[in-house]
Scaffold this motif. Structure first.
Motif, PDB file in Angstrom:
ATOM      1  N   ASP A  32      46.409 -26.913  -9.129  1.00 42.12           N
ATOM      2  CA  ASP A  32      46.310 -27.162  -7.476  1.00 42.12           C
ATOM      3  C   ASP A  32      47.751 -27.650  -7.159  1.00 42.12           C
ATOM      4  O   ASP A  32      47.940 -28.871  -7.736  1.00 42.12           O
ATOM      5  N   HIS A  34      49.086 -27.827  -4.210  1.00 43.51           N
ATOM      6  CA  HIS A  34      49.896 -28.301  -3.402  1.00 43.51           C
ATOM      7  C   HIS A  34      48.617 -29.498  -2.643  1.00 43.51           C
ATOM      8  O   HIS A  34      47.470 -28.793  -1.962  1.00 43.51           O
ATOM      9  N   ASN A 211      58.787 -22.516  -5.184  1.00 45.43           N
ATOM     10  CA  ASN A 211      57.745 -22.130  -3.922  1.00 45.43           C
ATOM     11  C   ASN A 211      57.431 -22.317  -2.658  1.00 45.43           C
ATOM     12  O   ASN A 211      57.759 -23.006  -1.923  1.00 45.43           O
ATOM     13  N   ASP A 236      52.707 -20.522  -2.538  1.00 45.48           N
ATOM     14  CA  ASP A 236      51.011 -21.192  -2.927  1.00 45.48           C
ATOM     15  C   ASP A 236      50.046 -20.716  -1.503  1.00 45.48           C
ATOM     16  O   ASP A 236      51.175 -20.896  -1.118  1.00 45.48           O
ATOM     17  N   MET A 266      49.995 -18.796  -5.718  1.00 45.66           N
ATOM     18  CA  MET A 266      49.635 -20.266  -6.711  1.00 45.66           C
ATOM     19  C   MET A 266      48.271 -20.095  -6.178  1.00 45.66           C
ATOM     20  O   MET A 266      48.913 -20.448  -4.791  1.00 45.66           O
ATOM     21  N   GLY A 268      46.893 -23.740  -3.796  1.00 44.10           N
ATOM     22  CA  GLY A 268      47.348 -24.847  -3.067  1.00 44.10           C
ATOM     23  C   GLY A 268      46.488 -25.108  -2.189  1.00 44.10           C
ATOM     24  O   GLY A 268      46.351 -25.130  -1.328  1.00 44.10           O
ATOM     25  N   ALA A 304      50.864 -20.748 -11.875  1.00 43.63           N
ATOM     26  CA  ALA A 304      50.849 -21.946 -11.605  1.00 43.63           C
ATOM     27  C   ALA A 304      51.803 -22.699 -13.460  1.00 43.63           C
ATOM     28  O   ALA A 304      52.787 -23.166 -13.550  1.00 43.63           O
TER      29      ALA A 304
END
Length: 313
Positions: A32, A34, A211, A236, A266, A268, A304
């Motif tokens: 994760d 974020h 990102n 993300d 990714m 998040g 990630a």
């Protein structure tokens, strides 16, 4: 970012409600990128109610919040998280999480650059980057300060990140309703969430890894344009996965994948005050039937691991 976050989508639950899918028989590993921390002594005065599910949380302090997030991560096999502070001493809030579980958390420097949330001294970040206590510059909430990432006040910080090969995580896209009327953010503007505003910074710092948090939504065409032109940029899913109605989130995800950027997305959660949003976000990606298993694992883990250069097996 604390103001208004606990109420700004109080009416969204009916739109986003849907049946969560069960996780695969063999739980997949998840990163994760974020996450948010709050100082341990922070007291949440009102009961914390998830704006989507309507469930009330027993969390009352920042310390409670950290433990609840760790429990949710373990429950859903989230093996690593990139966390930044969302209030108070933002650097310490993030490093406290890392110190609590060094194998699970990577601390990011949550910075803004407004009068009420000034940028930290450059020498403090230099030391933190050098000793590895902070490994990400972000979440950078320049939009809340009414500034693009290319504003001169961020220049030395981006140069420092490039010098230490530190990735930058930038808030992009929209903000909670009423943001510009809050005393913290009177100069914030919706247009500054458009990813097209990152180009000057990227061209001054060609080695910078960036990102785009929340994927730049609703400026999706601009996000895709940036991804096509700059191979050092990822995005993300952020709060889109659990706060938007499921069909809307899937439409965004499908468009990004069909544009050829499945290796740049990714996972998040941007769970903010609500640890259960981690699981809600996972379920939203799992429910995307147009994704192959390989594509899901790229989003949940592989992308990630590559972008953040994580030492994971």
């Amino acid at each position: 970012m604390t103001f208004g976050r606990r109420t700004f989508l109080a009416g969204a639950g009916a739109l986003a409600a849907s049946t969560a899918l069960a996780a695969p028989a063999k739980p997949r590993k998840i990163i994760d990128v974020h996450m948010h921390a709050y100082p341990a002594t922070t007291v949440f005065d009102d009961p914390i109610v998830n704006p989507i599910t309507g469930k009330t949380s027993p969390i009352r302090t920042g310390a409670d919040h950290m433990e609840a997030c760790i429990a949710e991560m373990k429950r859903r096999n989230v093996v690593m998280g990139v966390v930044s502070g969302g209030d108070g001493d933002r650097l310490k809030a993030a490093t406290d999480w890392h110190d609590r579980d060094p194998a699970r958390f990577i601390a990011g420097a949550g910075v803004r650059g407004s009068d009420d949330t000034p940028l930290p001294p450059l020498d403090v970040l230099r030391k933190a980057f050098a000793d590895g206590s902070i490994k990400v510059l972000g979440e950078v909430t320049s939009q809340y300060a009414g500034l693009p990432l290319g504003d001169p006040r961020y220049e030395r910080y981006l140069a420092l990140a490039e010098e230490f090969d530190i990735p930058v995580a930038l808030h992009t896209g929209s903000m909670p309703g009423g943001t510009t009327f809050d005393p913290c953010c009177r100069t914030a503007r919706a247009r500054l969430g458009n990813p097209e505003y990152v180009e000057e910074a990227l061209n001054r710092h060609p080695k910078l890894r960036l990102n785009l948090m929340h994927g730049g939504w609703p400026y999706l065409e601009q996000t895709i344009a940036i991804l096509m032109l700059y191979p050092n940029v990822n995005l993300d899913t952020g709060a889109l996965a659990w706060l938007l109605p499921r069909p809307a989130f899937h439409g965004i995800l499908r468009q990004l994948v069909e544009a050829g950027h499945g290796k740049r997305i990714m996972f998040g959660s941007d769970h903010m005050f609500w640890p259960d949003a981690i699981g809600l976000s996972i379920d939203a990606v799992e429910a995307a039937t147009f994704l192959t298993e390989d594509q899901k694992q790229d989003i949940f883990f592989n992308n990630a691991a590559k972008f953040y250069k994580l030492p994971v097996a």
